[in-house]
Design an enzyme around this catalytic site. Structure first.
Site, PDB file in Angstrom:
ATOM      1  N   ASP A  46       0.858  -1.206   0.000  1.00 64.50           N
ATOM      2  CA  ASP A  46       0.000   0.000   0.000  1.00 64.50           C
ATOM      3  C   ASP A  46       0.888   1.249   0.000  1.00 64.50           C
ATOM      4  OD1 ASP A  46      -0.849   0.560   3.516  1.00 64.50           O
ATOM      5  OD2 ASP A  46       0.951  -0.343   2.636  1.00 64.50           O
ATOM      6  N   HIS A  56       9.548   0.297   8.421  1.00 67.10           N
ATOM      7  CA  HIS A  56       8.765  -0.925   8.709  1.00 67.10           C
ATOM      8  C   HIS A  56       8.864  -1.914   7.535  1.00 67.10           C
ATOM      9  CE1 HIS A  56       6.676   1.016  12.113  1.00 67.10           C
ATOM     10  NE2 HIS A  56       6.426   2.040  11.324  1.00 67.10           N
TER      11      HIS A  56
HETATM   12  O1  RIB Z   1       2.387  -0.139  10.793  1.00 67.53           O
HETATM   13  C1  RIB Z   1       3.270   0.092   9.730  1.00 67.53           C
HETATM   14  C2  RIB Z   1       2.693  -0.407   8.443  1.00 67.53           C
HETATM   15  O2  RIB Z   1       1.488   0.285   8.140  1.00 67.53           O
HETATM   16  C3  RIB Z   1       3.620  -0.146   7.240  1.00 67.53           C
HETATM   17  O3  RIB Z   1       3.423  -1.152   6.294  1.00 67.53           O
HETATM   18  C4  RIB Z   1       3.123   1.167   6.710  1.00 67.53           C
HETATM   19  O4  RIB Z   1       3.386   1.322   5.303  1.00 67.53           O
HETATM   20  C5  RIB Z   1       1.650   1.020   6.936  1.00 67.53           C
HETATM   21  O5  RIB Z   1       1.106   0.285   5.851  1.00 67.53           O
HETATM   22 CA    CA Z   2       2.823  -0.528   4.009  1.00 70.00          CA
END
Ligand code: RIB
Ligand code: CA
Length: 302
Positions: free
Chosen positions: A10, A237
């Site tokens: 996303d 992340h």
């Molecule tokens: O909590 C972090 C995640 O949520 C990552 O994948 C960030 O891109 C959002 O999608």
């Molecule tokens: Ca993400």
């Protein structure tokens, strides 16, 4: 031996950074990118994936996926990723040749059928994976491995929520999908906030400013600019989850069954060691931070 991977994302600042990192490793072949509603609307996550593919001249198709969660209403993360999903940089998209007319969940099923040892990395809400598993019950068995950026399992002191006190965004956005995925795949690897929220893996402004000028570092500097102004560092992340595909040995894993809450404690993920014959998942509890950061920063200079 080239490792074939399919990305479900996303984009999203950190998703985009993960595409840039993965595409710098010749031992990986990206077979496709499916997009999902999450950080921002699926129209924008799709456009953002295409922008990165175009900017880096990647030979990768983009497959637009689910436009909303299975049961809840979509609640996007504009405050973190900007209205455009890439830090309000409004990067240009000159052509849409990477966009396929194939639906994301269908594309991932077909890619798994065509590529026997396919790894799938999911760095957004798990809606597309849940739909693919409903459409093709054998889909989980078709993959060589599934890596998910998601969850907060309270297995380290960082394993607490980032949307509510107990829920991580990707799981919180579509908890029904996460419940389907966590009970359908054998040995899916979950890389959650227990590791990614540990400051030892965060990328500092200096580290980004000191990168030599390349297409990747130039895009990274642009898309993280507002994020770093708000949060001080870049929290990678999705690149950390992506790094599992590159160097799994640098991760510390524990096997647990996962429980996903869909009601009052929406998106909470707990480990369940009491239920009989539940599907065990592999949950990350640590990573070699230097190994990851060196690989990430070097890839941005590729
Ligand atoms: O909590 C972090 C995640 O949520 C990552 O994948 C960030 O891109 C959002 O999608
Ligand atoms: Ca993400």
């Amino acid at each position: 031996m080239v490792k074939r991977i399919f990305l479900d994302m996303d984009p999203g600042i950190d998703d985009a950074a993960a595409i840039m990192m993965l595409s710098a490793f010749s031992e990986l072949e990206i077979m496709g990118i499916s997009t999902v509603s999450g950080n921002v609307e699926v129209e924008k996550t799709t456009a953002n994936a295409m922008k990165i593919v175009e900017a880096l001249e990647l030979n990768v198709e983009v497959f637009k996926g689910a436009s909303r969660p299975l049961a809840k209403r979509a609640r996007h993360a504009y405050i973190v990723h900007g209205k455009d999903g890439l830090g309000d940089t409004n990067l240009e998209l000159h052509n849409t040749k990477s966009l396929s007319n194939k639906y994301g969940p269908i594309a991932m099923i077909e890619s798994a059928k065509e590529n026997k040892d396919l790894w799938l990395l999911a760095t957004g809400p798990l809606t597309n994976l849940a739909i693919a598993t409903i459409l093709e019950p054998d889909f989980p068995k078709m993959l060589k491995g599934l890596v998910v950026m998601g969850g907060a399992f309270n297995l380290t002191k960082y394993g607490v929520g980032n949307v509510t006190r107990f829920a991580e965004f990707n799981i919180w956005f579509d908890p029904e999908a996460a419940k389907i995925v966590s009970t359908s795949f054998d040995n899916a690897t979950f890389i959650g906030l227990d590791v990614t929220a540990n400051p030892k893996v965060w990328i500092s402004k200096n580290e980004i400013d000191n990168l030599k000028e390349t297409k990747r570092s130039s895009i990274l500097r642009k898309i993280v600019k507002n994020y770093i102004k708000s949060y001080g560092s870049f929290v990678p992340h999705d690149p950390i989850a992506a790094y599992y595909l590159i160097n799994p040995e640098s991760f510390q894993i524990e096997d647990h069954c996962i429980k996903v809450k869909t009601g009052r404690f929406r998106g909470m993920t707990t480990v369940d060691n009491y239920s009989e014959n539940c599907k065990k998942s592999r949950i990350d509890t640590d990573v070699d931070a230097d190994s990851f950061k060196n690989a990430f920063l070097k890839s941005m200079e590729f």
